[in-house]
Design a protein around this motif. Structure first.
Motif, PDB file in Angstrom:
ATOM      1  N   THR A 241     -31.476 -25.404 -37.679  1.00 21.77           N
ATOM      2  CA  THR A 241     -31.825 -26.498 -36.778  1.00 21.77           C
ATOM      3  C   THR A 241     -31.377 -26.149 -35.367  1.00 21.77           C
ATOM      4  O   THR A 241     -30.726 -25.121 -35.144  1.00 21.77           O
ATOM      5  CB  THR A 241     -31.124 -27.799 -37.209  1.00 21.77           C
ATOM      6  N   GLU A 242     -31.680 -27.043 -34.445  1.00 22.16           N
ATOM      7  CA  GLU A 242     -31.221 -26.863 -33.072  1.00 22.16           C
ATOM      8  C   GLU A 242     -29.699 -26.815 -33.008  1.00 22.16           C
ATOM      9  O   GLU A 242     -29.124 -26.112 -32.175  1.00 22.16           O
ATOM     10  CB  GLU A 242     -31.764 -27.976 -32.175  1.00 22.16           C
ATOM     11  N   ALA A 243     -29.019 -27.532 -33.899  1.00 26.18           N
ATOM     12  CA  ALA A 243     -27.554 -27.493 -33.934  1.00 26.18           C
ATOM     13  C   ALA A 243     -27.060 -26.087 -34.265  1.00 26.18           C
ATOM     14  O   ALA A 243     -26.065 -25.624 -33.692  1.00 26.18           O
ATOM     15  CB  ALA A 243     -27.012 -28.507 -34.943  1.00 26.18           C
ATOM     16  N   ASN A 244     -27.756 -25.388 -35.171  1.00 26.72           N
ATOM     17  CA  ASN A 244     -27.396 -24.000 -35.474  1.00 26.72           C
ATOM     18  C   ASN A 244     -27.601 -23.117 -34.252  1.00 26.72           C
ATOM     19  O   ASN A 244     -26.773 -22.250 -33.947  1.00 26.72           O
ATOM     20  CB  ASN A 244     -28.222 -23.454 -36.637  1.00 26.72           C
ATOM     21  N   ALA A 245     -28.707 -23.334 -33.548  1.00 26.84           N
ATOM     22  CA  ALA A 245     -28.992 -22.547 -32.347  1.00 26.84           C
ATOM     23  C   ALA A 245     -27.928 -22.798 -31.280  1.00 26.84           C
ATOM     24  O   ALA A 245     -27.451 -21.850 -30.643  1.00 26.84           O
ATOM     25  CB  ALA A 245     -30.379 -22.874 -31.811  1.00 26.84           C
ATOM     26  N   ASP A 246     -27.538 -24.055 -31.089  1.00 27.92           N
ATOM     27  CA  ASP A 246     -26.499 -24.381 -30.108  1.00 27.92           C
ATOM     28  C   ASP A 246     -25.180 -23.704 -30.464  1.00 27.92           C
ATOM     29  O   ASP A 246     -24.489 -23.161 -29.592  1.00 27.92           O
ATOM     30  CB  ASP A 246     -26.293 -25.893 -30.019  1.00 27.92           C
ATOM     31  N   ALA A 247     -24.825 -23.730 -31.747  1.00 28.04           N
ATOM     32  CA  ALA A 247     -23.582 -23.095 -32.198  1.00 28.04           C
ATOM     33  C   ALA A 247     -23.638 -21.586 -31.991  1.00 28.04           C
ATOM     34  O   ALA A 247     -22.642 -20.966 -31.590  1.00 28.04           O
ATOM     35  CB  ALA A 247     -23.323 -23.433 -33.663  1.00 28.04           C
ATOM     36  N   LEU A 248     -24.812 -20.993 -32.247  1.00 24.30           N
ATOM     37  CA  LEU A 248     -24.972 -19.555 -32.051  1.00 24.30           C
ATOM     38  C   LEU A 248     -24.777 -19.186 -30.584  1.00 24.30           C
ATOM     39  O   LEU A 248     -24.046 -18.246 -30.258  1.00 24.30           O
ATOM     40  CB  LEU A 248     -26.349 -19.102 -32.540  1.00 24.30           C
ATOM     41  N   VAL A 249     -25.419 -19.923 -29.696  1.00 27.70           N
ATOM     42  CA  VAL A 249     -25.288 -19.647 -28.264  1.00 27.70           C
ATOM     43  C   VAL A 249     -23.834 -19.780 -27.826  1.00 27.70           C
ATOM     44  O   VAL A 249     -23.312 -18.923 -27.105  1.00 27.70           O
ATOM     45  CB  VAL A 249     -26.213 -20.567 -27.427  1.00 27.70           C
ATOM     46  N   ALA A 250     -23.156 -20.819 -28.275  1.00 26.53           N
ATOM     47  CA  ALA A 250     -21.741 -21.015 -27.918  1.00 26.53           C
ATOM     48  C   ALA A 250     -20.897 -19.831 -28.395  1.00 26.53           C
ATOM     49  O   ALA A 250     -20.051 -19.319 -27.642  1.00 26.53           O
ATOM     50  CB  ALA A 250     -21.224 -22.320 -28.507  1.00 26.53           C
ATOM     51  N   LYS A 251     -21.133 -19.365 -29.614  1.00 22.70           N
ATOM     52  CA  LYS A 251     -20.392 -18.211 -30.142  1.00 22.70           C
ATOM     53  C   LYS A 251     -20.656 -16.957 -29.320  1.00 22.70           C
ATOM     54  O   LYS A 251     -19.746 -16.203 -28.994  1.00 22.70           O
ATOM     55  CB  LYS A 251     -20.796 -17.929 -31.594  1.00 22.70           C
ATOM     56  N   ILE A 252     -21.930 -16.726 -29.028  1.00 22.17           N
ATOM     57  CA  ILE A 252     -22.300 -15.527 -28.281  1.00 22.17           C
ATOM     58  C   ILE A 252     -21.640 -15.514 -26.907  1.00 22.17           C
ATOM     59  O   ILE A 252     -21.055 -14.510 -26.490  1.00 22.17           O
ATOM     60  CB  ILE A 252     -23.830 -15.425 -28.140  1.00 22.17           C
ATOM     61  N   LEU A 253     -21.735 -16.620 -26.203  1.00 19.89           N
ATOM     62  CA  LEU A 253     -21.203 -16.678 -24.840  1.00 19.89           C
ATOM     63  C   LEU A 253     -19.701 -16.509 -24.782  1.00 19.89           C
ATOM     64  O   LEU A 253     -19.160 -16.079 -23.762  1.00 19.89           O
ATOM     65  CB  LEU A 253     -21.620 -17.989 -24.178  1.00 19.89           C
ATOM     66  N   LYS A 254     -19.004 -16.819 -25.875  1.00 21.96           N
ATOM     67  CA  LYS A 254     -17.536 -16.743 -25.900  1.00 21.96           C
ATOM     68  C   LYS A 254     -16.997 -15.459 -26.517  1.00 21.96           C
ATOM     69  O   LYS A 254     -15.779 -15.238 -26.497  1.00 21.96           O
ATOM     70  CB  LYS A 254     -16.979 -17.946 -26.647  1.00 21.96           C
ATOM     71  N   GLN A 255     -17.865 -14.615 -27.066  1.00 24.58           N
ATOM     72  CA  GLN A 255     -17.391 -13.374 -27.677  1.00 24.58           C
ATOM     73  C   GLN A 255     -16.734 -12.492 -26.621  1.00 24.58           C
ATOM     74  O   GLN A 255     -17.360 -12.121 -25.633  1.00 24.58           O
ATOM     75  CB  GLN A 255     -18.549 -12.605 -28.337  1.00 24.58           C
ATOM     76  N   ARG A 256     -15.486 -12.149 -26.852  1.00 28.71           N
ATOM     77  CA  ARG A 256     -14.734 -11.321 -25.896  1.00 28.71           C
ATOM     78  C   ARG A 256     -14.951  -9.852 -26.252  1.00 28.71           C
ATOM     79  O   ARG A 256     -14.129  -9.233 -26.917  1.00 28.71           O
ATOM     80  CB  ARG A 256     -13.267 -11.719 -25.925  1.00 28.71           C
ATOM     81  N   ILE A 257     -16.064  -9.322 -25.770  1.00 23.78           N
ATOM     82  CA  ILE A 257     -16.447  -7.950 -26.126  1.00 23.78           C
ATOM     83  C   ILE A 257     -16.669  -7.066 -24.896  1.00 23.78           C
ATOM     84  O   ILE A 257     -17.166  -5.953 -25.024  1.00 23.78           O
ATOM     85  CB  ILE A 257     -17.687  -7.937 -27.035  1.00 23.78           C
ATOM     86  N   PHE A 258     -16.267  -7.563 -23.735  1.00 28.22           N
ATOM     87  CA  PHE A 258     -16.356  -6.769 -22.510  1.00 28.22           C
ATOM     88  C   PHE A 258     -14.946  -6.377 -22.077  1.00 28.22           C
ATOM     89  O   PHE A 258     -13.994  -7.141 -22.258  1.00 28.22           O
ATOM     90  CB  PHE A 258     -17.055  -7.560 -21.392  1.00 28.22           C
ATOM     91  N   ARG A 259     -14.828  -5.220 -21.473  1.00 25.46           N
ATOM     92  CA  ARG A 259     -13.509  -4.693 -21.069  1.00 25.46           C
ATOM     93  C   ARG A 259     -12.937  -5.425 -19.861  1.00 25.46           C
ATOM     94  O   ARG A 259     -13.657  -5.700 -18.901  1.00 25.46           O
ATOM     95  CB  ARG A 259     -13.625  -3.216 -20.744  1.00 25.46           C
ATOM     96  N   ASP A 260     -11.634  -5.672 -19.938  1.00 24.52           N
ATOM     97  CA  ASP A 260     -10.918  -6.211 -18.785  1.00 24.52           C
ATOM     98  C   ASP A 260     -10.387  -5.046 -17.956  1.00 24.52           C
ATOM     99  O   ASP A 260     -10.695  -3.877 -18.231  1.00 24.52           O
ATOM    100  CB  ASP A 260      -9.804  -7.178 -19.227  1.00 24.52           C
ATOM    101  N   ASP A 261      -9.575  -5.332 -16.941  1.00 19.96           N
ATOM    102  CA  ASP A 261      -9.044  -4.285 -16.063  1.00 19.96           C
ATOM    103  C   ASP A 261      -8.156  -3.286 -16.803  1.00 19.96           C
ATOM    104  O   ASP A 261      -7.997  -2.149 -16.355  1.00 19.96           O
ATOM    105  CB  ASP A 261      -8.273  -4.908 -14.898  1.00 19.96           C
TER     106      ASP A 261
END
Length: 144
Positions: free
Chosen positions: A38-58
């Motif tokens: 459902t749209e709720a699953n899509a919203d949860a997926l987007v929230a998870k994706i945007l918060k994944q800490r997979i980029f390097r810091d300094d």
């Protein structure tokens, strides 16, 4: 909903010789709606994706999210993420959402993503050529 995230330094999608989406640093996101999503699953997926800490810091540690970096998203529909390979040598795709549901949930996912980060897309259901430079390489499986 399922997604395969690939951290990229660049990525693009071409359909019939025309580029439909292109990004620099960010995420190539292959997305599949599953039966019953459902749209709720899509919203949860987007929230998870945007918060994944997979980029390097300094310090070089994977500690930053797409939101933290200001990177872009290239969102591409890919029903083959629903593949069932448990029997035989031909994958089954019966777990994927019906095409109309898949399109609706893909469009919803793209809209939610675009509301928060620069977003480019492929074309739902098209035969697409996807080019990317996977940075790391980093590839992450996400479900919601």
């Amino acid at each position: 909903m399922r997604a395969l995230l690939q951290r990229v330094s660049e990525a693009s999608v071409t359909v019939d010789g025309a580029v439909t989406g292109r990004i620099g640093a960010g995420l190539l996101i292959l997305v599949c709606a599953m039966k019953g999503d459902t749209e709720a699953n899509a919203d949860a997926l987007v929230a998870k994706i945007l918060k994944q800490r997979i980029f390097r810091d300094d310090a070089g540690k994977m500690n930053l999210s797409l939101l933290d970096t200001g990177g872009a998203a290239l969102v591409v529909s890919q029903f083959t993420l629903a593949a069932d390979t448990s029997r035989g040598t031909r994958p089954g795709f019966s777990a994927a959402a019906a095409p109309d549901d898949g399109r609706r949930l893909y469009d919803h996912t793209v809209a939610r993503m675009a509301a928060q980060v620069p977003t480019e897309t492929g074309i739902f259901g098209a035969d697409m050529q996807v080019a990317l430079v996977n940075s790391g390489p980093v590839t992450i499986w996400v479900e919601a």
